[in-house]
Design an enzyme around this catalytic site. Structure first.
Site, PDB file in Angstrom:
ATOM      1  CB  CYS A 107      -2.010  35.811  11.899  1.00  0.00           C
ATOM      2  SG  CYS A 107      -2.497  37.077  10.734  1.00  0.00           S
TER       3      CYS A 107
ATOM      4  CD  GLU B 235      -2.151  -1.243   3.013  1.00  0.00           C
ATOM      5  OE1 GLU B 235      -1.583  -0.541   3.878  1.00  0.00           O
ATOM      6  OE2 GLU B 235      -3.091  -1.981   3.272  1.00  0.00           O
ATOM      7  N   PRO B 236       1.611   1.488  -1.059  1.00  0.00           N
ATOM      8  CG  PRO B 236       2.584   1.621  -3.188  1.00  0.00           C
ATOM      9  CD  PRO B 236       1.725   0.733  -2.318  1.00  0.00           C
TER      10      PRO B 236
END
Ligand SMILES: *Cc1c(COP(=O)(O)O)cnc(C)c1O
Length: 426
Positions: free
Chosen positions: A344, A273-274
């Site tokens: 911010c 499952e890369p």
């Protein structure tokens, strides 16, 4: 070869000049290269050739429909962690039986929808989840194919926030408890367990932890079989790292050798499952310099991209290489520079104290290795609409997610009648 290279002094994605895309879609934007995705997939597939390994792309790394589709066209299934990702995989054209549903907190509602859609396998991570799945499957008249995600207690030697295979992590069940789970699954109605899975972490740059983890899977497979259980599928997880800066990328042939030496003789279907490995270096984030200012010895290059577009630097102390799109057009020599966004927060930076050339305002920068865990982690903080995603294919490009508008954001909100200003609160 990288899909993102300077040609005639201008950064290109394959055959397309980045400024041309900026002109068309504005900044900031993410840019993905189809050829880079495909090349990574094919290299991985070729390295594992002959081992009978099936590739399920972990779509949480980048779940844009076009990215999923580009990989699905190469043969990839999808590893998903929410019903939202199931919907995405289906919308991108992945067949339901080629979807593997992982995740530590699937709700019964998600399970029901996934069962109705025909999802191929559920990787279960706790006894409570197994009972919940049994209940839903039985109620709906389905038989759920269950994989047990085990926690092999292996140190993946990666960043603490992305290590997942230690006993103290929330993932999986202790591997020694696998036999009781298989017993339970075979006694419960609606569930059939015949698969074990591991996923020990992300951005692994050493392969030795995989050897340890897969060795434990092997032992447990033999133990379960001795107890009379069928184990016909092993899911080896994802986690292969990429080069962001100067890491050693895990060698695919070493990885393949580990798979061969640990589990290939067990007569099991194998899957991997890369996520990051396939998409991480197939994408960049392009931003424009808004202002340049100085504070003490430090130069601040303020760009129009921000931590809401790419949170990895501040969340994981991650390094991303950053390059001018037109290196000849710099304003002056290099110096210690912070490349920051307009949000911010002091944590709103892409790089700190980086040796970087002085930049003219209005110039474009490319933040590299932004294909994985970048757009998918975006937020609307500071009421910043999400940036568009563009895919390049040879000499053409296409917007594969348009820029969010302020109308899109405001449409989700409403004002209560009692805030009409006529009545003061008590
Ligand atoms: C996140 C995840 C992956 C993919 O991880 P990468 O490091 O991106 O390869 C694979 N499997 C599972 C279960 C995951 O949660």
């Amino acid at each position: 070869m990288s899909a993102f290279t300077h040609r005639d002094g201008i950064l290109h994605a394959d055959g397309v000049a980045i400024p041309a895309i900026a002109e068309a879609v504005g900044t900031p934007f993410y840019c993905y290269s189809r050829s880079a995705l495909v090349e990574r997939y094919r290299n991985f597939d070729a390295a594992l050739a002959g081992l009978g390994v099936d590739i399920f792309y972990a779509i949480k790394a980048n779940s844009n429909l076009a990215v999923i589709r580009a990989l699905a066209l190469e043969g990839a299934g999808a590893d998903v962690v929410s019903i939202g990702e199931v919907r995405r995989a289906l919308a991108a054209g992945v067949a339901a039986e080629r979807i593997l549903f992982a995740g530590v907190g699937k709700t019964q509602d998600e399970m029901a929808q996934a069962l109705e859609a025909g999802v191929g396998q559920f990787n279960v991570e706790s006894e409570s989840e197994l009972r919940a799945l049994s209940e839903v499957a039985n109620r709906l008249g389905h038989e759920a194919t269950v994989g047990l995600r085990v926690n092999p207690d292996v140190d993946a030697k990666t960043h603490a926030k992305i290590t997942t295979g230690r006993k103290e992590n929330k993932f999986g069940v202790d591997i020694e408890r696998a036999p009781e789970f298989f017993d339970l699954a075979s006694n419960l109605p609606g569930t059939q367990a015949s698969s074990l899975s591991v996923h020990i972490g992300s951005q692994l740059t050493q392969v030795s932890p995989f050897r340890e983890a897969y060795g434990r899977l092997r032992e447990m497979t033999l133990t379960l079989r001795q107890a009379g259980h069928v184990v016909d599928h092993l899911d080896l997880g994802g986690g292969l790292g990429i080069v962001y800066e100067n890491e050693d990328e895990p060698d695919l042939s070493s990885y393949a050798r580990i798979v061969r030496e640990t589990v290939s003789d067990l007569d099991c279907r194998l899957s991997v499952e890369p996520g990051r490995f396939l998409v991480g270096n197939a994408g960049i984030l392009v931003a424009k310099v808004v202002y340049v200012k100085y504070g003490g010895e430090r130069r601040f290059v303020i760009v129009d991209g921000a931590m809401n577009d790419l949170i990895r630097p501040t969340l994981y102390n991650a390094h991303h290489d950053i390059v001018p799109v037109e290196p000849q057009r710099v304003a002056g020599p290099t110096g210690l520079t912070d490349i920051v966004g307009p949000i911010c927060e002091s944590g709103d930076y892409f790089a700190q104290a980086r040796d970087f050339p002085d930049m003219p305002e209005g110039a474009l920068l490319a933040i590299l290795s932004a294909g994985a865990y970048s757009s998918v982690m975006a937020s609307n903080y500071n009421s910043r609409p999400m940036a568009p995603e563009v895919m390049v294919d040879g000499d053409r490009f296409e917007v594969v997610r348009r820029r969010q508008s302020m109308e899109d954001l405001l449409a989700l909100e409403s004002l209560p009648d009692w805030l009409d200003g006529s009545q003061a609160a008590d």
